[in-house]
Design a protein around this motif. Sequence first.
Motif, PDB file in Angstrom:
ATOM      1  N   LEU A 325       0.816  -1.208   0.000  1.00 53.34           N
ATOM      2  CA  LEU A 325       0.000   0.000   0.000  1.00 53.34           C
ATOM      3  C   LEU A 325       0.857   1.270   0.000  1.00 53.34           C
ATOM      4  CD1 LEU A 325      -2.873  -1.003   2.446  1.00 53.34           C
ATOM      5  CD2 LEU A 325      -3.075  -0.558  -0.007  1.00 53.34           C
ATOM      6  N   ARG A 326       2.132   1.156   0.361  1.00 57.60           N
ATOM      7  CA  ARG A 326       3.016   2.325   0.279  1.00 57.60           C
ATOM      8  C   ARG A 326       3.134   2.826  -1.161  1.00 57.60           C
ATOM      9  NH1 ARG A 326       6.171   3.688   4.618  1.00 57.60           N
ATOM     10  NH2 ARG A 326       7.278   5.028   3.159  1.00 57.60           N
ATOM     11  N   MET A 327       3.035   1.902  -2.098  1.00 62.21           N
ATOM     12  CA  MET A 327       3.236   2.247  -3.508  1.00 62.21           C
ATOM     13  C   MET A 327       1.929   2.666  -4.167  1.00 62.21           C
ATOM     14  SD  MET A 327       5.972  -0.723  -4.553  1.00 62.21           S
ATOM     15  CE  MET A 327       4.940  -2.045  -3.925  1.00 62.21           C
ATOM     16  N   ASN A 328       2.033   3.595  -5.092  1.00 68.96           N
ATOM     17  CA  ASN A 328       0.836   4.111  -5.749  1.00 68.96           C
ATOM     18  C   ASN A 328       0.084   3.033  -6.525  1.00 68.96           C
ATOM     19  OD1 ASN A 328       1.889   6.554  -4.818  1.00 68.96           O
ATOM     20  ND2 ASN A 328       1.107   7.674  -6.588  1.00 68.96           N
ATOM     21  N   ARG A 329       0.805   2.011  -6.983  1.00 73.38           N
ATOM     22  CA  ARG A 329       0.122   0.955  -7.739  1.00 73.38           C
ATOM     23  C   ARG A 329      -0.739   0.085  -6.830  1.00 73.38           C
ATOM     24  NH1 ARG A 329       5.717  -2.247  -8.994  1.00 73.38           N
ATOM     25  NH2 ARG A 329       5.729  -3.703  -7.233  1.00 73.38           N
ATOM     26  N   GLY A 330      -0.514   0.134  -5.510  1.00 76.96           N
ATOM     27  CA  GLY A 330      -1.346  -0.583  -4.559  1.00 76.96           C
ATOM     28  C   GLY A 330      -1.079  -2.076  -4.503  1.00 76.96           C
ATOM     29  N   VAL A 331      -2.059  -2.815  -3.997  1.00 80.59           N
ATOM     30  CA  VAL A 331      -1.941  -4.260  -3.782  1.00 80.59           C
ATOM     31  C   VAL A 331      -2.999  -4.991  -4.598  1.00 80.59           C
ATOM     32  CG1 VAL A 331      -2.109  -6.120  -2.084  1.00 80.59           C
ATOM     33  CG2 VAL A 331      -1.053  -3.950  -1.439  1.00 80.59           C
ATOM     34  N   GLU A 354     -14.013  -0.548   5.722  1.00 83.48           N
ATOM     35  CA  GLU A 354     -14.041   0.597   6.643  1.00 83.48           C
ATOM     36  C   GLU A 354     -13.131   1.720   6.138  1.00 83.48           C
ATOM     37  OE1 GLU A 354     -12.520   1.672  11.174  1.00 83.48           O
ATOM     38  OE2 GLU A 354     -12.863  -0.421  10.609  1.00 83.48           O
ATOM     39  N   SER A 355     -11.952   1.359   5.657  1.00 85.69           N
ATOM     40  CA  SER A 355     -11.003   2.368   5.184  1.00 85.69           C
ATOM     41  C   SER A 355     -11.478   3.023   3.898  1.00 85.69           C
ATOM     42  CB  SER A 355      -9.624   1.736   4.978  1.00 85.69           C
ATOM     43  OG  SER A 355      -9.104   1.262   6.210  1.00 85.69           O
ATOM     44  N   ILE A 356     -12.160   2.254   3.052  1.00 83.16           N
ATOM     45  CA  ILE A 356     -12.751   2.845   1.848  1.00 83.16           C
ATOM     46  C   ILE A 356     -13.830   3.842   2.250  1.00 83.16           C
ATOM     47  CG2 ILE A 356     -14.179   2.355  -0.181  1.00 83.16           C
ATOM     48  CD1 ILE A 356     -12.624  -0.287  -0.482  1.00 83.16           C
ATOM     49  N   GLY A 357     -14.651   3.458   3.215  1.00 88.53           N
ATOM     50  CA  GLY A 357     -15.691   4.353   3.700  1.00 88.53           C
ATOM     51  C   GLY A 357     -15.143   5.628   4.308  1.00 88.53           C
ATOM     52  N   ASP A 358     -13.954   5.535   4.903  1.00 88.39           N
ATOM     53  CA  ASP A 358     -13.320   6.712   5.511  1.00 88.39           C
ATOM     54  C   ASP A 358     -12.535   7.542   4.500  1.00 88.39           C
ATOM     55  OD1 ASP A 358     -14.300   6.004   7.999  1.00 88.39           O
ATOM     56  OD2 ASP A 358     -12.472   4.934   8.602  1.00 88.39           O
ATOM     57  N   GLY A 359     -12.537   7.107   3.239  1.00 86.71           N
ATOM     58  CA  GLY A 359     -11.821   7.855   2.210  1.00 86.71           C
ATOM     59  C   GLY A 359     -10.325   7.660   2.235  1.00 86.71           C
ATOM     60  N   LEU A 360      -9.849   6.585   2.870  1.00 84.97           N
ATOM     61  CA  LEU A 360      -8.413   6.337   2.988  1.00 84.97           C
ATOM     62  C   LEU A 360      -7.907   5.354   1.934  1.00 84.97           C
ATOM     63  CD1 LEU A 360      -8.287   5.952   6.877  1.00 84.97           C
ATOM     64  CD2 LEU A 360      -7.685   7.972   5.533  1.00 84.97           C
ATOM     65  N   ALA A 366      -9.411  -5.876  -8.568  1.00 81.66           N
ATOM     66  CA  ALA A 366      -8.716  -6.592  -7.495  1.00 81.66           C
ATOM     67  C   ALA A 366      -7.668  -5.733  -6.802  1.00 81.66           C
ATOM     68  CB  ALA A 366      -8.039  -7.845  -8.057  1.00 81.66           C
ATOM     69  N   VAL A 367      -7.485  -4.492  -7.280  1.00 82.94           N
ATOM     70  CA  VAL A 367      -6.436  -3.620  -6.747  1.00 82.94           C
ATOM     71  C   VAL A 367      -7.000  -2.677  -5.690  1.00 82.94           C
ATOM     72  CG1 VAL A 367      -4.744  -1.828  -7.288  1.00 82.94           C
ATOM     73  CG2 VAL A 367      -5.107  -3.729  -8.879  1.00 82.94           C
ATOM     74  N   VAL A 368      -6.316  -2.627  -4.549  1.00 79.44           N
ATOM     75  CA  VAL A 368      -6.659  -1.678  -3.490  1.00 79.44           C
ATOM     76  C   VAL A 368      -5.452  -0.784  -3.274  1.00 79.44           C
ATOM     77  CG1 VAL A 368      -7.250  -1.399  -1.050  1.00 79.44           C
ATOM     78  CG2 VAL A 368      -8.268  -3.259  -2.372  1.00 79.44           C
ATOM     79  N   ARG A 369      -5.693   0.511  -3.185  1.00 83.71           N
ATOM     80  CA  ARG A 369      -4.578   1.431  -2.970  1.00 83.71           C
ATOM     81  C   ARG A 369      -5.018   2.620  -2.130  1.00 83.71           C
ATOM     82  NH1 ARG A 369      -4.086   3.017  -9.333  1.00 83.71           N
ATOM     83  NH2 ARG A 369      -6.086   4.093  -9.563  1.00 83.71           N
ATOM     84  N   ARG A 373      -5.824  11.239   0.365  1.00 84.37           N
ATOM     85  CA  ARG A 373      -5.986  11.448   1.815  1.00 84.37           C
ATOM     86  C   ARG A 373      -5.317  10.322   2.590  1.00 84.37           C
ATOM     87  NH1 ARG A 373     -10.105  10.126   5.744  1.00 84.37           N
ATOM     88  NH2 ARG A 373     -10.007  11.631   7.467  1.00 84.37           N
ATOM     89  N   GLY A 374      -5.422   9.096   2.074  1.00 86.73           N
ATOM     90  CA  GLY A 374      -4.801   7.956   2.736  1.00 86.73           C
ATOM     91  C   GLY A 374      -3.296   8.073   2.799  1.00 86.73           C
ATOM     92  N   ARG A 375      -2.681   8.653   1.748  1.00 86.19           N
ATOM     93  CA  ARG A 375      -1.231   8.836   1.778  1.00 86.19           C
ATOM     94  C   ARG A 375      -0.829   9.830   2.857  1.00 86.19           C
ATOM     95  NH1 ARG A 375      -1.806   7.675  -3.765  1.00 86.19           N
ATOM     96  NH2 ARG A 375      -2.220   9.829  -4.377  1.00 86.19           N
ATOM     97  N   MET A 376      -1.688  10.823   3.096  1.00 86.31           N
ATOM     98  CA  MET A 376      -1.402  11.789   4.160  1.00 86.31           C
ATOM     99  C   MET A 376      -1.473  11.131   5.542  1.00 86.31           C
ATOM    100  SD  MET A 376      -0.825  14.666   2.662  1.00 86.31           S
ATOM    101  CE  MET A 376      -0.839  15.612   4.151  1.00 86.31           C
ATOM    102  N   LEU A 377      -2.318  10.112   5.677  1.00 81.61           N
ATOM    103  CA  LEU A 377      -2.546   9.447   6.960  1.00 81.61           C
ATOM    104  C   LEU A 377      -2.087   7.991   6.884  1.00 81.61           C
ATOM    105  CD1 LEU A 377      -6.158  10.849   7.572  1.00 81.61           C
ATOM    106  CD2 LEU A 377      -4.051  11.670   8.633  1.00 81.61           C
TER     107      LEU A 377
END
Length: 397
Positions: A325-331, A354-360, A366-369, A373-377
């Motif tokens: 998740l550190r990388m922009n391409r995600g997992v 939950e994290s999608i709902g929080d905008g993170l 199949a890709v989650v990233r 806002r998530g990169r800031m937090l």
Amino acid sequence: MPFGLYISVPFCRTKCTYCNFASDVFSRVVFDRYVARVCEEIEHASETAEPMGGLFERSVDSIYLGGGTPTILEIAQLKQLFVTISQNFTVLPGAEITVECAPGTLSQAIVDTLAGCGVNRVSLGVQSFVDHEAASVGRLHKREIVLDDVARLRAAGISNINIDLIAGLPHQTRESWDYSLNELIVLNLPHASVYMLEVDEDSRLGREVMAGGQKYHAHFVPDDDLTADFYEVACERLNAVGIEQYEISNFARAGFESRHNLKYWTRQPYFGFGVDAHSMIVTAGKGAVRFSNPDALEKYIAATPQKRVLISPEAALQETLFLGLRMNRGVRFDDAARVFGEDAVTSFAATISESIGDGLLERKGAVVRLTARGRMLSNEVFQKFISPDISLATLTQ
């Protein structure tokens, strides 16, 4: 799979007030003892791997000298490190060989030595192109020195250059941050790293900011919101000129991503030598083991035993998720499911929702990233995926 090698050189001309690494100012008398100890450790690397339960590999496709400031070593000491590496490992053609440098430590003799030792990438710890900002945190260089260092590195054939900037330094303003970004962009370099100032108890400046004090220019540190704005501006401006973000703090032109750091984020094997250096190598059962050296110079020179952690399948999955998740391409969660099993990956479904709902986080197929806002937090997000006993810092050198 080839190893990446990390060599820690914990010596600096001065200790920057924001620094929370295991580096400091030491007498040059210690340098010879330290280099000899690192070379001894390199020579016995295969013997270290065996009791750790890991598989040793002699081929190497990335080498990274970090610190600290490796370029304050004597020329003979730098050569000794590279010769010892070449005598004990097979450095593959085209290997990425990086050295971290503080501007102003690159004499022409040092530049020539780096080029002669095969160094093809240099990372300059500039932090700010505004002289009084750099001076306020203990940096000894001025803007003109940085420009001269870059020119001489290029003349020596080392054009793969990274520059570090820090958002949130004392006295930094929107105007001065724009100035630093402008200077970086005009240099037309292939890589940049942008970090937000870490305010924690591990640095003098961080402790002073937390205490509300005025030493180290702490009362001139921008607030969190302004620092976040600086970071967002950097992302926008660098992406706009083709230096695209590929990891939370790292930006590169196509093909110039840091191959060594990608080893950390994709859980490829690496071997660390020196103070506070970490290693991760695979085991016979296709698992992995991590081990690390002491973070104190005298303990390291005295060969204090390393700390060892065998990585369980559960921990390996957690690392795969948060490092990916550190990388922009995600997992890609379908890839993770093939490696770790559908049930293990599905156990994170609620956390992801939950994290999608929080905008993170965001999901595309199949890709989650991470979102912007998530990169800031990001650390807040990562903690949702890892056990309390796993340290984020140990997984990224």
